[in-house]
Design an enzyme around this catalytic site. Structure first.
Site, PDB file in Angstrom:
ATOM      1  N   LYS A 156       6.064  18.015 -81.536  1.00  0.00           N
ATOM      2  CA  LYS A 156       5.951  16.563 -81.407  1.00  0.00           C
ATOM      3  C   LYS A 156       4.514  16.155 -81.101  1.00  0.00           C
ATOM      4  CE  LYS A 156      10.774  16.252 -80.095  1.00  0.00           C
ATOM      5  NZ  LYS A 156      11.766  16.337 -79.004  1.00  0.00           N
ATOM      6  N   ASP A 197      12.984   7.840 -77.799  1.00  0.00           N
ATOM      7  CA  ASP A 197      14.135   8.434 -78.480  1.00  0.00           C
ATOM      8  C   ASP A 197      15.216   7.410 -78.829  1.00  0.00           C
ATOM      9  OD1 ASP A 197      14.210  11.020 -79.371  1.00  0.00           O
ATOM     10  OD2 ASP A 197      14.756  11.894 -77.448  1.00  0.00           O
ATOM     11  N   GLN A 231      12.466  15.769 -72.552  1.00  0.00           N
ATOM     12  CA  GLN A 231      13.101  16.785 -73.389  1.00  0.00           C
ATOM     13  C   GLN A 231      14.403  17.261 -72.754  1.00  0.00           C
ATOM     14  OE1 GLN A 231      11.993  17.744 -76.465  1.00  0.00           O
ATOM     15  NE2 GLN A 231      13.904  18.889 -76.631  1.00  0.00           N
TER      16      GLN A 231
END
Length: 293
Positions: A53, A120, A97
Site C-alpha cells: 500500500k 477503507d 490493518q
C-alpha cells in the site's frame, strides 16, 4: 472454452493513471494527499499488505505515514495513535490493518477513526451512508474491495444490469457491501447473498450469471458448481503450507478447473487485490479534495 482473464493489475494501473491529474491539482494548491497506516504485531501477510500500500502511495506521489506497533500494544496506546492521526491535517486517509491481536477491540478501533479519514470505507457512519445511498452526495468513502470488484468488471465491458449475481460470503468488508452496491440503480443487478447458513450453495451458483466468492476457503467453488459462461471473481484468500519448502502458498476460493467453463475469471493473486489497493488510493485523494472544500 478458456476463460478470459480479468487482469486486476492492468485495471489498477488505469485507475491510478486517472488519479495523477487530480493529485497534481491538489499539489498545485499546496496539498499532498497523505495515507497513514497502523500495523500492530508481527503478522507477516499484514506487513506485506501494508508495504504494498505504501509502495502504491509513493508511486503516485502521496505522503506516507507508517505507525508500526508492538503486539503487546494496549487499547489505550492504539487509541492515542489514532487520535494523533485524526488530528494531523497532513493525513487524509487512515487504515488500521486487520486482523489486530486478539486483546484489542477491532470494532472500537474502526469507530475511533474520523469518518472523513476512513480510507477503507468501513466506519459505521460510512457504511450507514452506503445503506442510505448518500455517499456520493457528501464525498463519503466506499469500501475498497467491493468497489474494486465492480470496477474490474466494468472496465472489461461486463454488463451487470439485469444480471443475477451470487455473492458467497456475508462479511462486512466484502459480501454485504457488494450486495448494496450491485443493487444501486446505476448498476441494477439482482443479488443473492449466500453464506454458511445457505442450504444448497451449488443450486444458487448454477443459476448465477456472475459469481463473487469472498470466504477464504481454498478451492471451494468448482466447475461443476457453475453454469457455462459465468463470470467468476475470486476474492477469498487462504494459505497452504508447503511442507517441503516450509513456505506458504496463497490460494483463492475458485478451483483451477473453473477456468475451463467460465467466460471471465479473475486470477488470485493479480485480480481483485490490485484493484483494492488502487481504490484505497482513490479514497485518499477524494478525502484530500473534500478537505479543501
Amino acid at each position: 472454452m478458456a476463460a478470459k482473464i480479468l487482469d486486476g493489475k492492468l485495471a489498477a494501473a488505469a485507475v491510478k493513471s486517472e488519479l495523477v491529474e487530480r493529485i497534481a491539482a491538489l499539489k498545485a494548491q499546496g496539498v499532498t494527499p497523505g495515507l497513514a497506516t497502523v500495523l500492530v504485531g508481527d503478522d507477516a501477510p499484514s506487513h506485506s499488505y501494508v508495504k504494498m500500500k505504501h509502495q502504491d502511495a509513493q508511486g503516485l506521489g502521496l505522503a506516507s505515514f507508517e505507525r508500526q506497533l508492538a503486539a503487546e500494544t494496549t487499547q489505550e496506546e492504539l487509541d492515542a495513535v489514532i487520535d494523533e492521526l485524526n488530528a494531523n491535517p497532513e493525513v487524509h486517509g487512515i487504515l488500521v490493518q486487520i486482523p489486530l491481536p486478539k486483546h484489542l477491540d477491532e470494532q472500537a478501533v474502526l469507530e475511533r477513526i474520523d469518518p472523513a479519514k476512513d480510507a477503507d470505507g468501513l466506519h459505521p457512519v460510512n457504511l450507514g451512508r452506503l445503506v442510505l445511498n448518500v455517499n456520493g452526495e457528501i464525498d463519503s468513502p466506499l469500501p475498497c474491495t467491493p468497489v474494486g470488484t465492480i470496477e474490474l468488471m466494468q472496465r472489461n465491458g461486463i454488463e451487470l444490469a439485469g444480471k443475477h449475481v451470487v455473492v458467497v460470503g456475508r462479511g462486512i468488508t466484502v459480501g454485504r457491501a457488494l450486495g448494496l452496491l450491485l443493487t444501486r440503480r446505476a448498476i441494477n443487478a439482482t443479488v443473492t447473498l449466500t453464506h454458511t447458513g445457505t442450504a444448497d450453495l451449488a443450486a444458487h451458483l448454477r443459476q448465477a450469471d456472475v459469481v463473487i466468492s469472498a470466504v477464504g476457503v481454498a478451492h471451494l467453488i468448482k466447475a461443476a458448481d457453475l453454469k457455462p459462461g459465468a463470470v467468476v471473481l475470486d476474492v477469498g484468500v487462504s494459505r497452504e503450507r508447503d511442507e517441503t519448502t516450509g513456505k506458504s502458498k496463497l490460494l483463492g476460493d475458485i478451483a483451477p478447473d473453473v477456468a475451463e467453463i467460465a467466460a471471465w475469471i479473475s486470477p488470485n493473486p493479480g485480480g481483485v487485490g490490485p484493484m483494492t489497493r488502487a481504490l484505497l488510493m482513490s479514497n485518499v485523494v477524494q478525502a484530500a479534495e473534500a478537505a479543501q472544500r
